[in-house]
Design a protein around this motif. Structure first.
Motif, mmCIF file in Angstrom:
data_model
loop_
_atom_site.group_PDB
_atom_site.id
_atom_site.type_symbol
_atom_site.label_atom_id
_atom_site.label_comp_id
_atom_site.label_asym_id
_atom_site.label_seq_id
_atom_site.Cartn_x
_atom_site.Cartn_y
_atom_site.Cartn_z
ATOM 1 N N ALA A 164 0.789 -1.336 0.068
ATOM 2 C CA ALA A 164 -0.022 -0.025 -0.073
ATOM 3 C C ALA A 164 0.891 1.261 -0.077
ATOM 4 N N GLU A 165 1.587 1.001 -0.979
ATOM 5 C CA GLU A 165 2.923 2.221 -0.898
ATOM 6 C C GLU A 165 2.541 3.453 -1.572
ATOM 7 N N SER A 166 1.777 3.547 -2.035
ATOM 8 C CA SER A 166 1.410 4.657 -2.994
ATOM 9 C C SER A 166 -0.274 4.804 -3.204
ATOM 10 N N TRP A 200 -1.554 5.247 -6.150
ATOM 11 C CA TRP A 200 -1.471 4.479 -7.341
ATOM 12 C C TRP A 200 -2.093 3.015 -6.921
ATOM 13 N N ARG A 201 -1.106 2.436 -5.907
ATOM 14 C CA ARG A 201 -1.400 1.091 -5.184
ATOM 15 C C ARG A 201 -2.757 0.792 -4.830
ATOM 16 N N THR A 202 -3.309 1.901 -3.964
ATOM 17 C CA THR A 202 -4.605 1.955 -3.435
ATOM 18 C C THR A 202 -5.668 1.903 -4.407
ATOM 19 N N ALA A 255 -0.476 -9.269 -12.593
ATOM 20 C CA ALA A 255 -1.183 -7.818 -12.693
ATOM 21 C C ALA A 255 -0.148 -6.971 -12.477
ATOM 22 N N ASP A 256 -0.115 -5.862 -13.322
ATOM 23 C CA ASP A 256 0.672 -4.470 -13.252
ATOM 24 C C ASP A 256 2.380 -4.858 -13.272
ATOM 25 N N ARG A 257 2.710 -5.731 -12.613
ATOM 26 C CA ARG A 257 4.379 -5.950 -12.705
ATOM 27 C C ARG A 257 4.398 -7.458 -13.199
ATOM 28 N N SER A 258 5.620 -7.278 -14.156
ATOM 29 C CA SER A 258 5.708 -8.944 -14.777
ATOM 30 C C SER A 258 6.871 -9.316 -13.930
ATOM 31 N N ASP A 295 12.237 -0.582 -15.744
ATOM 32 C CA ASP A 295 11.998 -0.168 -16.849
ATOM 33 C C ASP A 295 11.936 1.347 -17.005
ATOM 34 N N ARG A 296 11.348 2.144 -16.091
ATOM 35 C CA ARG A 296 11.255 3.758 -16.233
ATOM 36 C C ARG A 296 12.723 4.160 -16.322
ATOM 37 N N LYS A 297 13.566 3.600 -15.753
ATOM 38 C CA LYS A 297 15.057 4.048 -15.961
ATOM 39 C C LYS A 297 15.412 3.744 -17.142
ATOM 40 N N VAL A 346 5.320 9.926 -12.358
ATOM 41 C CA VAL A 346 4.767 9.052 -13.321
ATOM 42 C C VAL A 346 3.606 8.459 -12.363
ATOM 43 N N ASP A 347 2.314 8.221 -12.913
ATOM 44 C CA ASP A 347 1.154 7.693 -12.361
ATOM 45 C C ASP A 347 -0.123 8.323 -12.821
ATOM 46 N N ALA A 348 0.096 9.800 -12.487
ATOM 47 C CA ALA A 348 -1.132 10.587 -13.024
ATOM 48 C C ALA A 348 -2.176 10.617 -11.974
HETATM 49 O O1 AHR Z 1 3.982 -0.887 -10.229
HETATM 50 C C1 AHR Z 1 3.424 0.438 -10.536
HETATM 51 C C2 AHR Z 1 4.096 1.149 -9.730
HETATM 52 O O2 AHR Z 1 3.975 0.853 -8.301
HETATM 53 C C3 AHR Z 1 3.571 2.880 -9.463
HETATM 54 O O3 AHR Z 1 3.934 3.472 -10.704
HETATM 55 C C4 AHR Z 1 3.736 3.153 -8.117
HETATM 56 O O4 AHR Z 1 2.906 4.209 -7.571
HETATM 57 C C5 AHR Z 1 3.443 1.730 -7.321
HETATM 58 O O5 AHR Z 1 4.250 1.829 -6.335
#
Ligand code: AHR
Length: 334
Positions: free
Chosen positions: A53-55, A57-59, A130-133, A188-190, A267-269
């Motif tokens: 629940a770090e961000s 976005w995550r919530t 989901a979200d991350r690979s 990847d964003r880097k 990043v996220d919006a």
């Molecule tokens: O994996 C997506 C990223 O994880 C989001 O950009 C970030 O806010 C979250 O912690």
């Protein structure tokens, strides 16, 4: 016992063993569903191992997936890994021992999940990323991935910057707040960002450190960047908005104006980024859309219906700048 009866019993036992072997080798073989029998009402038990629940976005992402599973009438088993890989491995093992029908998994980091995913495959439980690979050679260990193209997000952040500063003559000093070390979005964003600025030598990343995707660490790391070279920082590139928002506070406390003295890219919006942009403290945010819960549930249901599904589904995303923020803020979903 008569030998004829013995033969019949032996044949029946052999048949039962063969049938159960077929059942337990329900292959998780990628994009083709196995039409596993999940009961006449079609209700599935879905285990969901979330990063944490770090961000902001995550919530939003957790809610989107949880709501979609429940609204479709399925049963949800939820586990929050608190950004720790060992917690995710235990959660997945617990889903396997409970015998869930499917596992939804958003990996904290890219590597180190082979063994547990093999255990899920051996148990005939399909895994949906989901979200991350994950960075694993054997892609038969999961059915499909749904989420963002993080490399493209990094490229979009850099493209905006290159365009914004096209008339600037001197060197541009960029400080980078990286996401969680070893996570797909941080890597990847880097990579995407560096790929674009490589063609424009005036842009230089002068300091780069992880802020673990949180506001608190974003602020702390930005304070240390400022302490070491405060007057020369032109741009902050943060791998998510939460770290950018934490850093904005550090910039203000240092006596500089975020959005003016230091260009701020996130990043996220998320809504917090829109609020910062409306206040003129953040210049741009690259969208990373967390609202794919309904699409994910459609993929799971298609899989169990035996349909062919793609190995990768990218969600649609945009880039939002400071001058658009006031018009768009009320329409943001997260
Ligand atoms: O994996 C997506 C990223 O994880 C989001 O950009 C970030 O806010 C979250 O912690």
């Amino acid at each position: 016992m008569k030998s004829g009866l013995k033969l019949i019993i032996f044949t029946l036992l052999t048949l039962m063993v063969l049938l159960s072997a077929c059942n337990s080798s329900n292959e998780v073989d990628g994009a083709k569903g196995n039409s596993k029998d999940n009961g006449s009402d079609g209700k599935l038990v879905i285990g969901f191992s979330q990063v944490g629940a770090e961000s902001e976005w995550r919530t939003a992402n957790t809610k989107s997936i949880q709501d979609a599973i429940k609204n479709a009438g399925h049963e949800l088993q939820f586990s929050d890994a608190q950004q720790r890989q060992e917690n995710q491995i235990s959660a997945i093992r617990s889903f396997i021992s409970q015998g869930v029908d499917a596992i939804v998994f958003s990996p904290v980091v890219e590597t180190g999940f082979e063994t547990v995913l093999q255990e899920a495959k051996d148990a005939g439980i399909p895994v949906f990323l989901a979200d991350r690979s994950v960075d694993i050679d054997d892609d038969s260990l999961w059915v499909t991935f749904i989420g963002s193209n993080f490399v493209e997000e990094g490229r979009n952040a850099a493209r905006w910057l290159v365009d914004e500063m096209s008339d600037y003559d001197g060197d541009v000093s960029i400080v980078e707040l990286q996401g969680t070390v070893g996570s797909a979005p941080a890597i990847d964003r880097k990579k995407g960002f560096e790929e674009i600025i490589a063609d424009h030598p005036k842009f230089k990343i002068t300091q780069s450190q992880t802020g673990n995707f949180t506001r608190t660490e974003g602020q702390e790391v930005m304070e240390s960047f400022l302490r070491s070279d405060g007057e020369n920082i032109d741009v902050l590139y943060a791998h998510n908005d939460d770290m950018a928002i934490g850093a904005i506070q550090a910039i203000e406390e240092y006596g500089l104006k975020p959005g003016e003295d230091v260009i701020v890219i996130g990043v996220d919006a998320v809504r917090g980024a829109f609020e910062a942009m409306v206040e003129g403290k953040m210049n741009v945010t690259v969208e990373c859309n967390p609202m794919f819960g309904p699409q994910l549930v459609d993929l799971i249901e298609d899989y169990f219906a035996g349909k062919e599904i793609p190995k990768r589904v990218d969600v649609e995303e945009d880039v939002y700048t400071m001058d658009q923020a006031a018009d768009l803020i009320d329409s943001r979903e997260y």
